[in-house]
Scaffold this motif. Structure first.
Motif, PDB file in Angstrom:
ATOM      1  N   PRO A 190       0.817  -1.223   0.000  1.00 13.54           N
ATOM      2  CA  PRO A 190       0.000   0.000   0.000  1.00 13.54           C
ATOM      3  C   PRO A 190       0.853   1.277   0.000  1.00 13.54           C
ATOM      4  O   PRO A 190       0.527   2.238  -0.712  1.00 13.54           O
ATOM      5  N   TYR A 191       1.936   1.278   0.785  1.00 12.54           N
ATOM      6  CA  TYR A 191       2.821   2.448   0.777  1.00 12.54           C
ATOM      7  C   TYR A 191       3.427   2.647  -0.613  1.00 12.54           C
ATOM      8  O   TYR A 191       3.455   3.760  -1.139  1.00 12.54           O
ATOM      9  N   PHE A 192       3.912   1.564  -1.215  1.00 15.93           N
ATOM     10  CA  PHE A 192       4.510   1.658  -2.548  1.00 15.93           C
ATOM     11  C   PHE A 192       3.502   2.250  -3.534  1.00 15.93           C
ATOM     12  O   PHE A 192       3.824   3.169  -4.293  1.00 15.93           O
ATOM     13  N   VAL A 193       2.285   1.734  -3.524  1.00 17.17           N
ATOM     14  CA  VAL A 193       1.265   2.192  -4.465  1.00 17.17           C
ATOM     15  C   VAL A 193       0.961   3.674  -4.251  1.00 17.17           C
ATOM     16  O   VAL A 193       0.912   4.457  -5.209  1.00 17.17           O
ATOM     17  N   ARG A 194       0.767   4.088  -2.995  1.00 20.00           N
ATOM     18  CA  ARG A 194       0.482   5.510  -2.708  1.00 20.00           C
ATOM     19  C   ARG A 194       1.637   6.405  -3.118  1.00 20.00           C
ATOM     20  O   ARG A 194       1.436   7.473  -3.698  1.00 20.00           O
ATOM     21  N   THR A 195       2.836   5.993  -2.821  1.00 23.51           N
ATOM     22  CA  THR A 195       4.014   6.842  -3.004  1.00 23.51           C
ATOM     23  C   THR A 195       4.480   6.918  -4.446  1.00 23.51           C
ATOM     24  O   THR A 195       4.897   7.976  -4.916  1.00 23.51           O
ATOM     25  N   PHE A 196       4.442   5.795  -5.150  1.00 27.25           N
ATOM     26  CA  PHE A 196       5.061   5.728  -6.474  1.00 27.25           C
ATOM     27  C   PHE A 196       4.051   5.676  -7.624  1.00 27.25           C
ATOM     28  O   PHE A 196       4.442   5.558  -8.779  1.00 27.25           O
ATOM     29  N   ARG A 197       2.762   5.794  -7.319  1.00 23.41           N
ATOM     30  CA  ARG A 197       1.699   5.690  -8.327  1.00 23.41           C
ATOM     31  C   ARG A 197       1.938   6.603  -9.534  1.00 23.41           C
ATOM     32  O   ARG A 197       1.717   6.209 -10.675  1.00 23.41           O
ATOM     33  N   ASP A 198       2.378   7.818  -9.306  1.00 23.16           N
ATOM     34  CA  ASP A 198       2.560   8.766 -10.405  1.00 23.16           C
ATOM     35  C   ASP A 198       4.023   8.935 -10.799  1.00 23.16           C
ATOM     36  O   ASP A 198       4.395   9.937 -11.403  1.00 23.16           O
ATOM     37  N   ALA A 199       4.827   7.938 -10.510  1.00 23.72           N
ATOM     38  CA  ALA A 199       6.232   7.932 -10.926  1.00 23.72           C
ATOM     39  C   ALA A 199       6.383   6.842 -11.998  1.00 23.72           C
ATOM     40  O   ALA A 199       6.444   5.655 -11.669  1.00 23.72           O
ATOM     41  N   PRO A 200       6.389   7.217 -13.284  1.00 23.35           N
ATOM     42  CA  PRO A 200       6.382   6.222 -14.362  1.00 23.35           C
ATOM     43  C   PRO A 200       7.486   5.169 -14.255  1.00 23.35           C
ATOM     44  O   PRO A 200       7.237   3.987 -14.525  1.00 23.35           O
ATOM     45  N   ALA A 201       8.684   5.555 -13.857  1.00 22.88           N
ATOM     46  CA  ALA A 201       9.773   4.575 -13.747  1.00 22.88           C
ATOM     47  C   ALA A 201       9.465   3.539 -12.666  1.00 22.88           C
ATOM     48  O   ALA A 201       9.774   2.356 -12.825  1.00 22.88           O
ATOM     49  N   ALA A 202       8.844   3.971 -11.590  1.00 18.85           N
ATOM     50  CA  ALA A 202       8.487   3.043 -10.512  1.00 18.85           C
ATOM     51  C   ALA A 202       7.387   2.090 -10.966  1.00 18.85           C
ATOM     52  O   ALA A 202       7.428   0.895 -10.679  1.00 18.85           O
ATOM     53  N   VAL A 203       6.404   2.620 -11.682  1.00 19.06           N
ATOM     54  CA  VAL A 203       5.316   1.786 -12.192  1.00 19.06           C
ATOM     55  C   VAL A 203       5.883   0.755 -13.165  1.00 19.06           C
ATOM     56  O   VAL A 203       5.563  -0.433 -13.085  1.00 19.06           O
ATOM     57  N   ASP A 204       6.750   1.196 -14.075  1.00 21.76           N
ATOM     58  CA  ASP A 204       7.368   0.256 -15.018  1.00 21.76           C
ATOM     59  C   ASP A 204       8.172  -0.813 -14.286  1.00 21.76           C
ATOM     60  O   ASP A 204       8.138  -1.997 -14.645  1.00 21.76           O
ATOM     61  N   ALA A 205       8.898  -0.410 -13.255  1.00 28.52           N
ATOM     62  CA  ALA A 205       9.732  -1.358 -12.504  1.00 28.52           C
ATOM     63  C   ALA A 205       8.892  -2.389 -11.759  1.00 28.52           C
ATOM     64  O   ALA A 205       9.239  -3.571 -11.737  1.00 28.52           O
ATOM     65  N   VAL A 206       7.794  -1.968 -11.166  1.00 30.88           N
ATOM     66  CA  VAL A 206       6.971  -2.936 -10.427  1.00 30.88           C
ATOM     67  C   VAL A 206       6.231  -3.859 -11.395  1.00 30.88           C
ATOM     68  O   VAL A 206       6.043  -5.045 -11.110  1.00 30.88           O
ATOM     69  N   VAL A 207       5.847  -3.354 -12.565  1.00 30.54           N
ATOM     70  CA  VAL A 207       5.248  -4.226 -13.588  1.00 30.54           C
ATOM     71  C   VAL A 207       6.271  -5.272 -14.021  1.00 30.54           C
ATOM     72  O   VAL A 207       5.955  -6.459 -14.121  1.00 30.54           O
ATOM     73  N   ALA A 208       7.501  -4.862 -14.260  1.00 31.61           N
ATOM     74  CA  ALA A 208       8.563  -5.799 -14.657  1.00 31.61           C
ATOM     75  C   ALA A 208       8.849  -6.808 -13.553  1.00 31.61           C
ATOM     76  O   ALA A 208       9.138  -7.979 -13.827  1.00 31.61           O
ATOM     77  N   ALA A 209       8.767  -6.376 -12.308  1.00 29.97           N
ATOM     78  CA  ALA A 209       9.072  -7.258 -11.175  1.00 29.97           C
ATOM     79  C   ALA A 209       8.103  -8.437 -11.072  1.00 29.97           C
ATOM     80  O   ALA A 209       8.446  -9.462 -10.499  1.00 29.97           O
ATOM     81  N   VAL A 210       6.912  -8.300 -11.652  1.00 28.78           N
ATOM     82  CA  VAL A 210       5.952  -9.409 -11.622  1.00 28.78           C
ATOM     83  C   VAL A 210       6.560 -10.652 -12.269  1.00 28.78           C
ATOM     84  O   VAL A 210       6.406 -11.762 -11.765  1.00 28.78           O
ATOM     85  N   SER A 211       7.266 -10.481 -13.364  1.00 29.27           N
ATOM     86  CA  SER A 211       7.854 -11.642 -14.041  1.00 29.27           C
ATOM     87  C   SER A 211       9.367 -11.737 -13.871  1.00 29.27           C
ATOM     88  O   SER A 211       9.933 -12.811 -14.055  1.00 29.27           O
ATOM     89  N   GLU A 212      10.015 -10.633 -13.502  1.00 30.33           N
ATOM     90  CA  GLU A 212      11.471 -10.624 -13.437  1.00 30.33           C
ATOM     91  C   GLU A 212      12.034 -10.524 -12.023  1.00 30.33           C
ATOM     92  O   GLU A 212      13.246 -10.566 -11.853  1.00 30.33           O
TER      93      GLU A 212
END
Length: 187
Positions: free
Chosen positions: A74-96
């Protein structure tokens, strides 16, 4: 080490949050993910631009590594929601992501971000399969892969069917002998 396989450089120049970022990385390396998140929270609270720093982002994702790492989602989502690099990184982390917990907690974060169409579940199941250390976890991942109908899963199944069973209790062919369509017991 970062939660995602691809290394990322910190923002150029001497940034004021670098000491907190470096402490967070060190805490993650020691397995003290709570202390790492405390450092990340302090850095972001003091410097909003820290949310764009790939080192801070990786340290935040790496904190998902514990069984209770989902508490940081929840903290990650609130804090990094509007940070495109963070969103891309967490999407990548699902498989990588390097561990089962990082991948599955990243999946929770991506779901909470409403971006499930961007994640690669089959890639996650393939990583889970490769890292499985018990027959039960191999079977669980393999059955999800089989149901997916994804060509990568079909290639894996064909490769396994062509192999002879190996030694050891967690050998994929030995564990999945019947799932692979064989009869009797592996020799």
């Amino acid at each position: 080490d970062a939660g995602v396989a691809a290394p990322q450089a910190p923002l150029a120049g001497d940034v004021p949050w670098a000491p907190a970022r470096d402490r967070a990385r060190a805490f993650n390396a020691e397995g003290n993910h709570q202390a790492a998140m405390d450092e990340i929270r302090a850095a972001v609270r003091a410097h909003d631009d820290a949310r764009r720093d790939p080192g801070v982002i990786d340290a935040a994702i790496d904190a998902f590594a514990l069984p209770h790492g989902d508490a940081f989602v929840p903290y990650f989502v609130r804090t990094f929601r509007d940070a495109p690099a963070a969103v891309d990184a967490v999407v990548a982390a699902v498989s990588e992501g390097k561990t089962w917990y990082i991948r599955h907690h990243a999946l929770i974060a991506v779901s909470q971000l409403g971006l499930t169409e961007r994640m690669d579940r089959v890639g996650m199941w393939l990583a889970d399969f490769r890292q499985a250390d018990t027959c039960a976890s191999l079977r669980h991942s393999f059955r999800r892969l089989e149901r997916s109908g994804d060509p990568r899963a079909e290639t894996l199944a064909a490769d396994l069917r062509a192999r002879e069973p190996g030694d050891g209790s967690a050998d994929p062919v030995r564990c999945l002998w019947r799932d692979l369509g064989h009869r009797g017991r592996p020799e």
